[in-house]
Write an enzyme that holds these catalytic residues in place. Structure first.
Site, PDB file in Angstrom:
ATOM      1  N   HIS A 140      66.137  80.646 -31.353  1.00 50.54           N
ATOM      2  CA  HIS A 140      66.400  80.554 -32.794  1.00 50.54           C
ATOM      3  C   HIS A 140      67.562  79.576 -33.040  1.00 50.54           C
ATOM      4  CE1 HIS A 140      67.159  82.095 -36.950  1.00 50.54           C
ATOM      5  NE2 HIS A 140      68.426  81.895 -36.618  1.00 50.54           N
ATOM      6  N   GLU A 141      68.632  79.724 -32.270  1.00 49.41           N
ATOM      7  CA  GLU A 141      69.794  78.845 -32.450  1.00 49.41           C
ATOM      8  C   GLU A 141      69.456  77.398 -32.064  1.00 49.41           C
ATOM      9  OE1 GLU A 141      72.225  79.748 -34.133  1.00 49.41           O
ATOM     10  OE2 GLU A 141      71.718  81.875 -34.140  1.00 49.41           O
ATOM     11  N   HIS A 144      67.713  75.780 -34.898  1.00 48.49           N
ATOM     12  CA  HIS A 144      68.629  75.241 -35.916  1.00 48.49           C
ATOM     13  C   HIS A 144      69.103  73.840 -35.507  1.00 48.49           C
ATOM     14  CE1 HIS A 144      69.241  78.479 -38.756  1.00 48.49           C
ATOM     15  NE2 HIS A 144      69.704  79.328 -37.872  1.00 48.49           N
ATOM     16  N   GLU A 205      66.727  79.548 -42.094  1.00 49.36           N
ATOM     17  CA  GLU A 205      66.601  80.703 -41.199  1.00 49.36           C
ATOM     18  C   GLU A 205      65.150  80.941 -40.792  1.00 49.36           C
ATOM     19  OE1 GLU A 205      68.787  82.160 -39.543  1.00 49.36           O
ATOM     20  OE2 GLU A 205      70.298  80.992 -40.590  1.00 49.36           O
TER      21      GLU A 205
END
Ligand SMILES: [Zn+2]
Length: 275
Positions: A140-141, A144, A205
């Protein structure tokens, strides 16, 4: 009352003057060009170059490494490194300088700086029992970072600032008193949201979730573990939600979105042989 009327008329003149500045703003928009987010193809407005972004990430990373208690040589640090390397390989970004660090703090959080510096806090291990669950948060990071969400946020903040400056100039040109210009500035409420580590917007997100799901599957982690991880995170005990939750959307919507994307992720998922 007359003061209010005068102020309104000043604002009106200011807005009229602003019309002359609009072509300038439009030129800047065109010059900035449009980027596209990986995996989702979403059009992005980014005014920061990848080189600037990389330099900012590098600089911020050095600061964090100098003041945070970085853990090395532990089993958990090794897991962060191993899972991170596999996700980075799936992301195929040779231009990123990947690093994966474990910070010895009991906080359920993680982040990735532009250019590929990933930081995981020890507290996340309360919710990430398996490597696939750890991969959920790390992918997920990384999502980003490869979607350049930090640069996108900075660009938006720059636009807001430019809009403010242009309008303040217009107000001044229209004969607004310094006090009126100042009042306008306060009302506009600029600033405060520039920065690399502030919470991302909801759209970003969900995008990071979607990219992360694909990355973890491509890296050989069962994407269905993402559902377990987010369920555990959202049902975390305690009065205060973990820090990660205060900056990230959670609950049913997030899980429903992930479920909707699961088919795509399972199509690219290949369990590592011998496991
Ligand atoms: Zn996030």
């Amino acid at each position: 009352m007359t003061h209010t009327r005068r102020a309104l008329s000043t604002v009106g003149k200011g807005l009229a003057a602003l019309r002359h500045l609009l072509p300038l703003l439009l030129c800047l928009l065109v010059l900035a060009g449009c980027a596209k987010a990986p995996y989702t193809g979403r059009s992005q407005f980014i005014m920061v170059s990848p080189q600037q972004e990389m330099a900012l990430g590098q600089q911020e990373s050095r600061k964090i490494l100098s003041k945070e208690p970085v853990k090395t040589g532990t089993d958990e640090a090794q897991r962060v490194e191993t899972v991170g390397r596999r996700i980075a390989a799936a992301a195929r970004r040779g231009d990123f300088r990947w690093e994966f660090h474990l910070i010895g703090k009991d906080v359920a959080n993680a982040f990735c700086l532009p250019g590929g510096k990933v930081f995981v806090y020890e507290g996340i291990f309360k919710y990430a029992d398996t490597d696939a669950e750890l991969a959920t948060v790390m992918a997920h990071e990384v999502g980003h970072a490869i979607a350049r969400h930090g640069a996108e946020r900075m660009s938006r903040a720059m636009m807001v600032q430019m809009g403010h400056d242009a309008a303040a100039i217009a107000l001044g040109v229209a004969g607004g008193s310094p006090a009126a210009v100042q009042a306008f500035s306060q009302a506009y409420g600029t600033g405060a949201n520039v920065g690399l580590m502030l919470p991302f917007g909801r759209e970003q997100e969900y995008e990071a979730d979607r990219i992360g799901l694909m990355l973890m599957a491509q890296a050989g982690y069962d994407p269905r573990a993402a559902l377990d991880f987010w369920r555990k995170m959202s049902s975390a005990p305690g009065k205060r939600p973990p820090e990660f939750l205060s900056t990230h959307p959670t609950g049913q919507h997030r899980i429903a979105e992930l479920q909707a994307r699961m088919g795509d992720a399972l199509r690219v998922y290949r369990p590592p042989s011998g496991k």
